[in-house]
Design an enzyme around this catalytic site. Structure first.
Site, PDB file in Angstrom:
ATOM      1  N   ASP A   1      -9.148   2.366  -2.946  1.00 11.04           N
ATOM      2  CA  ASP A   1      -8.452   3.248  -2.014  1.00 11.04           C
ATOM      3  C   ASP A   1      -8.277   4.658  -2.566  1.00 11.04           C
ATOM      4  O   ASP A   1      -7.965   4.852  -3.725  1.00 11.04           O
ATOM      5  CB  ASP A   1      -7.075   2.684  -1.662  1.00 11.04           C
ATOM      6  CG  ASP A   1      -6.448   3.453  -0.528  1.00 11.04           C
ATOM      7  OD1 ASP A   1      -7.094   3.581   0.514  1.00 11.04           O
ATOM      8  OD2 ASP A   1      -5.308   3.948  -0.695  1.00 11.04           O
TER       9      ASP A   1
ATOM     10  N   ASP B   1       0.859   2.568   3.817  1.00  4.72           N
ATOM     11  CA  ASP B   1       0.001   3.591   3.226  1.00  4.72           C
ATOM     12  C   ASP B   1       0.798   4.882   3.007  1.00  4.72           C
ATOM     13  O   ASP B   1       0.313   5.978   3.281  1.00  4.72           O
ATOM     14  CB  ASP B   1      -1.246   3.834   4.093  1.00  4.72           C
ATOM     15  CG  ASP B   1      -2.271   4.746   3.438  1.00  4.72           C
ATOM     16  OD1 ASP B   1      -2.188   4.959   2.214  1.00  4.72           O
ATOM     17  OD2 ASP B   1      -3.161   5.240   4.163  1.00  4.72           O
TER      18      ASP B   1
ATOM     19  N   HIS C   1       0.831  -1.209   0.000  1.00  4.18           N
ATOM     20  CA  HIS C   1       0.000   0.000   0.000  1.00  4.18           C
ATOM     21  C   HIS C   1       0.865   1.260   0.000  1.00  4.18           C
ATOM     22  O   HIS C   1       1.274   1.751   1.045  1.00  4.18           O
ATOM     23  CB  HIS C   1      -0.895  -0.046   1.249  1.00  4.18           C
ATOM     24  CG  HIS C   1      -1.974   0.987   1.247  1.00  4.18           C
ATOM     25  ND1 HIS C   1      -3.104   0.869   2.019  1.00  4.18           N
ATOM     26  CD2 HIS C   1      -2.113   2.156   0.586  1.00  4.18           C
ATOM     27  CE1 HIS C   1      -3.880   1.912   1.833  1.00  4.18           C
ATOM     28  NE2 HIS C   1      -3.303   2.716   0.976  1.00  4.18           N
TER      29      HIS C   1
HETATM   30  C1  NCD Z   1      -4.305   8.639   0.910  1.00  2.42           C
HETATM   31  C2  NCD Z   1      -3.784   9.564  -0.184  1.00  2.42           C
HETATM   32  O1  NCD Z   1      -3.246  10.631   0.144  1.00  2.42           O
HETATM   33  O2  NCD Z   1      -3.848   9.202  -1.358  1.00  2.42           O
HETATM   34  N1  NCD Z   1      -4.447   9.390   2.114  1.00  2.42           N
HETATM   35  C3  NCD Z   1      -4.544   8.905   3.363  1.00  2.42           C
HETATM   36  O3  NCD Z   1      -4.747   9.698   4.271  1.00  2.42           O
HETATM   37  N2  NCD Z   1      -4.409   7.622   3.634  1.00  2.42           N
HETATM   38  C4  NCD Z   1      -5.566   8.015   0.474  1.00  2.42           C
HETATM   39  C5  NCD Z   1      -5.950   6.763   1.226  1.00  2.42           C
HETATM   40  O4  NCD Z   1      -5.105   5.897   1.557  1.00  2.42           O
HETATM   41  O5  NCD Z   1      -7.140   6.553   1.450  1.00  2.42           O
HETATM   42 ZN    ZN Z   2      -7.218   4.590   2.038  1.00  2.51          ZN
HETATM   43 ZN    ZN Z   3      -3.917   4.591   0.765  1.00  8.91          ZN
END
Ligand code: NCD
Ligand code: ZN
Ligand code: ZN
Length: 387
Positions: free
Chosen positions: A110, A268, A18
């Site tokens: 996502d 993420d 991710h």
């Molecule tokens: C993510 C992004 O900036 O693309 N932001 C986040 O806060 N996690 C989007 C996501 O993972 O949902």
């Molecule tokens: Zn997300």
């Molecule tokens: Zn994300």
């Protein structure tokens, strides 16, 4: 397997399920070069990039061109995720097969829309036929509303709009029921819950596993190490979706890593420009970027609780199992994806040294151990620490 060698500990290179690499379209935040170099510096050999780019990754030609470009760079290996819907606008994509053929390894909603249940069910049916995973950003948009932080005593005290834990749990419950229905009909479509952040949602995933449903989840280090108390600074650096939760949630998620109900770790990695993150909390975009710190952060903070073997598993073989890939190995003769880790030397986090374009971090100035010193991808050096 962990080999203790002179000058470091050798492990298979990590796999990131991710990361937001922002190419195409938002390369002021990150691009393939900076993002994959950052990943290699973090010890990653493989990165699954998210499709919420401009344009959205919903097109086979775009998937192919990203993989080709990444291959020429020689950092971490890129495996793109494709969007479930065209333009991430809620209309089901019929061509998941072509996206898979082009090299997409995952489908996900996502980063943008909250898929309606019917679209998600269609995607799960198609993905099942293709033997692929549907990953979800599990937040009910109507419950999340305009919340900018976890809803609770801290948000109330600060007078900030809250995003309740129920937004996550409600969406996870709904999605599990869709999988349950398909599984009962002999179509066990695989659902992966991304960046799971609450105790309640983890209970739902644990229960789904007990029912034998093909449901997995990932947890992010920032949801283990940071809590909603950080929002007292009103600093948008701590604004992320789903939001930083309570200490009790963080403890509970760590328990899930220990008992196996959490399948793997993912960061993420969500870079934004400094100017964007310096905006008012209500306006700034969500996201924390720290792919270069993931292992040192986890090892320093939670190594004593998880142990080295489990932590490495969570970042290597475990994500591969979620995706249904063959597990990484250190078989003799095979071109290796490996990382050498210095588990002991303490170093201060200095974001100016980041390969990522996002040269700021909540962990700036903190002392961490477990820094990667060498990352090898497909037998080639993808990162080597200087000094
Ligand atoms: C993510 C992004 O900036 O693309 N932001 C986040 O806060 N996690 C989007 C996501 O993972 O949902
Ligand atoms: Zn997300
Ligand atoms: Zn994300």
């Amino acid at each position: 397997d962990v080999l203790d060698g002179r000058g470091g500990t050798v492990a298979p290179a990590f796999t990131e399920l991710h990361a937001h690499l922002r190419e195409p379209g938002q390369t002021e935040k990150e691009d393939l070069h900076s993002g994959l170099a950052a990943a290699a510096a973090g010890g990653y050999g493989t990165v699954v990039c998210m499709p919420n780019t401009r344009p959205v990754l919903d097109d086979p030609a775009l998937i192919r061109s990203l993989i080709e470009k990444a291959g020429r760079l020689g950092y971490a290996r890129l495996k793109p995720a494709a969007a479930i819907t065209r333009g991430q606008k809620g209309e089901a994509l019929a061509e998941l097969q072509y996206l898979k053929d082009a090299g997409a390894v995952m489908f996900t909603d996502d980063g943008l829309t909250n898929e309606n249940a019917r679209v998600l069910r269609l995607a799960l049916e198609t993905a099942h036929a293709l033997g692929m995973v549907i990953s979800v950003h599990a937040e009910d948009a109507t419950l999340r509303a305009d919340g900018v932080m976890n809803e609770g005593p801290v948000s109330e005290e600060l007078g900030l709009p809250g995003n309740p834990a129920a937004a996550e749990a409600a969406r996870v419950a709904r999605d599990i029921e869709i999988v349950a229905g398909l599984t009962a009909q002999g179509r066990p479509a695989r659902l992966h819950v991304q960046h799971l952040s609450t105790a309640r949602a983890l209970d739902l995933v644990r229960d789904a596993k007990k029912r034998g449903l093909p449901v997995t989840c990932e947890v992010c280090p920032h949801h283990l190490d940071l809590t909603d108390e950080k929002l007292r600074t009103f600093d948008a650096m701590y604004k992320v979706a789903p939001p930083l939760r309570t200490q009790a949630d963080a403890e509970y998620l760590l328990g899930g890593l220990l008992d196996g109900s959490v399948d793997c770790l993912a960061t993420d990695h969500a870079p934004h420009t400094r100017a964007e993150k310096e905006r008012d909390l209500l306006e700034a975009p969500s996201g924390i970027a720290y792919i270069e710190l993931a292992f040192p952060l986890m090892w320093t903070r939670f190594g004593h609780r998880l142990g080295l073997e489990r932590l490495l598993d969570l970042m290597t073989a475990a994500p591969a199992r979620v995706m249904g890939w063959t597990e990484p190995s250190l078989d003799a003769g095979a071109p290796a994806d490996l990382v050498v880790l210095d588990l002991d030397t303490e170093r201060e986090v200095n974001p100016a040294e980041f390969k990522s374009k996002a040269k700021f971090t909540p962990w700036q100035g903190q002392t961490l151990r477990g820094w990667p010193t060498l990352t090898v991808v497909d037998g080639q050096v993808a990162y080597q620490r200087e000094g």
